[in-house]
Motif scaffolding. Structure first.
Motif, PDB file in Angstrom:
ATOM      1  N   ARG A   1     -15.928  -0.037  -3.214  1.00  0.00           N
ATOM      2  CA  ARG A   1     -15.258   0.886  -2.304  1.00  0.00           C
ATOM      3  C   ARG A   1     -14.706   2.112  -3.037  1.00  0.00           C
ATOM      4  NH1 ARG A   1     -13.973  -1.741   2.631  1.00  0.00           N
ATOM      5  NH2 ARG A   1     -14.268  -4.006   2.542  1.00  0.00           N
ATOM      6  N   GLY A   2     -14.443   1.962  -4.319  1.00  0.00           N
ATOM      7  CA  GLY A   2     -13.864   3.063  -5.078  1.00  0.00           C
ATOM      8  C   GLY A   2     -14.893   4.049  -5.606  1.00  0.00           C
TER       9      GLY A   2
ATOM     10  N   GLY B   1      -5.341   7.486  -3.351  1.00  0.00           N
ATOM     11  CA  GLY B   1      -4.957   6.882  -4.636  1.00  0.00           C
ATOM     12  C   GLY B   1      -5.185   7.786  -5.812  1.00  0.00           C
TER      13      GLY B   1
ATOM     14  N   ILE C   1      -7.109   4.206  -0.576  1.00  0.00           N
ATOM     15  CA  ILE C   1      -8.130   4.510  -1.592  1.00  0.00           C
ATOM     16  C   ILE C   1      -8.348   6.013  -1.721  1.00  0.00           C
ATOM     17  CG2 ILE C   1     -10.581   4.260  -2.187  1.00  0.00           C
ATOM     18  CD1 ILE C   1     -10.548   1.570  -0.760  1.00  0.00           C
TER      19      ILE C   1
ATOM     20  N   ARG D   1      -6.334   0.603   4.240  1.00  0.00           N
ATOM     21  CA  ARG D   1      -7.035   0.516   2.958  1.00  0.00           C
ATOM     22  C   ARG D   1      -7.821   1.792   2.673  1.00  0.00           C
ATOM     23  NH1 ARG D   1     -10.440  -4.735   1.951  1.00  0.00           N
ATOM     24  NH2 ARG D   1     -11.303  -4.132   3.969  1.00  0.00           N
TER      25      ARG D   1
ATOM     26  N   PRO E   1     -16.903   9.770  -1.003  1.00  0.00           N
ATOM     27  CA  PRO E   1     -16.280   8.477  -1.296  1.00  0.00           C
ATOM     28  C   PRO E   1     -16.829   7.358  -0.409  1.00  0.00           C
ATOM     29  CG  PRO E   1     -14.619  10.200  -1.157  1.00  0.00           C
ATOM     30  CD  PRO E   1     -15.908  10.799  -0.655  1.00  0.00           C
TER      31      PRO E   1
ATOM     32  N   PHE F   1       0.823  -1.207   0.000  1.00  0.00           N
ATOM     33  CA  PHE F   1       0.000   0.000   0.000  1.00  0.00           C
ATOM     34  C   PHE F   1       0.856   1.256   0.000  1.00  0.00           C
ATOM     35  CE2 PHE F   1      -3.252  -2.832   0.272  1.00  0.00           C
ATOM     36  CZ  PHE F   1      -4.498  -2.321   0.625  1.00  0.00           C
TER      37      PHE F   1
ATOM     38  N   TRP G   1     -10.792  -1.385  -6.581  1.00  0.00           N
ATOM     39  CA  TRP G   1     -11.295  -1.432  -5.220  1.00  0.00           C
ATOM     40  C   TRP G   1     -12.762  -1.871  -5.174  1.00  0.00           C
ATOM     41  CZ3 TRP G   1      -7.380  -1.212  -2.045  1.00  0.00           C
ATOM     42  CH2 TRP G   1      -6.279  -0.419  -2.345  1.00  0.00           C
TER      43      TRP G   1
ATOM     44  N   ASP H   1     -13.366  -1.337 -11.296  1.00  0.00           N
ATOM     45  CA  ASP H   1     -12.552  -0.586 -10.337  1.00  0.00           C
ATOM     46  C   ASP H   1     -11.749  -1.562  -9.484  1.00  0.00           C
ATOM     47  OD1 ASP H   1     -11.836   0.835  -7.771  1.00  0.00           O
ATOM     48  OD2 ASP H   1     -12.869   2.489  -8.795  1.00  0.00           O
TER      49      ASP H   1
ATOM     50  N   ALA I   1     -15.338   4.725   0.307  1.00  0.00           N
ATOM     51  CA  ALA I   1     -14.244   4.298   1.192  1.00  0.00           C
ATOM     52  C   ALA I   1     -14.251   5.082   2.489  1.00  0.00           C
ATOM     53  CB  ALA I   1     -12.904   4.480   0.483  1.00  0.00           C
TER      54      ALA I   1
END
Length: 268
Positions: A194-195, A266, A263, A259, A202, A123, A191, A189, A204
């Motif tokens: 979650r994305g 990212g 995200i 995580r 978001p 990550f 993720w 996606d 996430a």
């Protein structure tokens, strides 16, 4: 108070009412009674009972092993996946094993350390600095929850635990569905769901806040279980069960924060 953490819920030391009684095979004489009353009271350590001190020692020792293994996993991230699988197997053994096991608990700590270190390194490539942020956030949350629990400002309750159980089951189902969508290519996606975003927020971030609340309450349940174990005079060996249970919650909290931050960062 029942705990959702299987490390505690499957252990009789934390879930059953302890009954303490001294049974004599025959009625003691006056001299024997006088001798018993004259003896100094034995401490919990002397009777090999669970105390906060010896439990903390086991927890600290377990996390020390976890941190050392995490350093190895950081430099060899390929170990993350096999370590996660092996750790899951060991955790199942510990959960269904009625008696605590120091070797298995330390083995679990080592395997989880390899997993945490490896996934942190991965990550970190996605969002530099995210591992440090996740570590700090995890320690802050643990510190706040522990302080509130010790002060008596937050306690486990039956109603809150029911809500917690419903929420955690719902989150587990979401995670499984999301994984299926990714594996079968339904969602492009990386993720998965979650994305995405909900009303510009978001997903996430929303899930991250939910998980932080769930993990925080899980810590409250863990602390409550340890408190009950000490009060009931559980054998000192069950401190290893407590160490395992705390590790399960803390690792879950850290990975979820890691995580979420990865995200959210990212897209930078």
């Amino acid at each position: 108070m029942a705990t959702s953490n299987p490390a505690f819920s499957n252990s009789p030391a934390f879930t059953q009412n302890a009954t303490k009684a001294i049974q004599f095979s025959q009625t003691p004489s006056a001299e024997q009674l006088d001798e018993l009353y004259g003896r100094p009271a034995a401490t919990a350590e002397q009777t090999d009972r669970m105390t906060y001190e010896n439990t903390i020692q086991k927890i600290v020792g377990s996390f020390a092993v976890l941190l050392v293994a995490a350093a190895v996993g950081w430099f060899v991230p390929l170990l993350a996946i096999p370590a996660a699988i092996a750790g899951f197997v060991v955790s199942l053994v510990l959960i269904f094993k009625k008696k605590p096991s120091a070797p298995l608990t330390l083995a679990y700590a080592g395997l989880e350390g390899l997993f945490v270190g490896g996934i942190s390194a991965i990550f970190e490539q996605i969002a530099p600095g995210v591992a440090t942020q996740a570590v700090i956030a995890t320690f802050v949350i643990i510190g706040v929850v522990l302080a509130l629990f010790r002060s008596g400002k937050i306690r486990a309750s039956k109603r809150a635990t029911k809500v917690f159980m419903i929420a955690i089951i719902g989150y587990a189902l979401f995670s499984l569905i999301n994984l299926g969508l990714i594996v079968f290519g339904v969602n492009s996606d990386p993720w998965g769901l979650r994305g995405g975003e909900i009303f510009g927020i978001p997903v996430a971030l929303l899930l991250g806040v939910l998980v932080i609340l769930l993990a925080s309450y899980s810590l409250v349940l863990d602390f409550d279980s340890i408190q009950q174990g000490v009060r009931r005079g559980a054998p000192a060996a069950f401190g290893w069960t407590a160490a395992f249970g705390i590790m399960v919650t803390v690792v879950w909290l850290y990975v979820e924060i890691l995580r979420m931050l990865a995200i959210l960062r990212g897209g930078e």
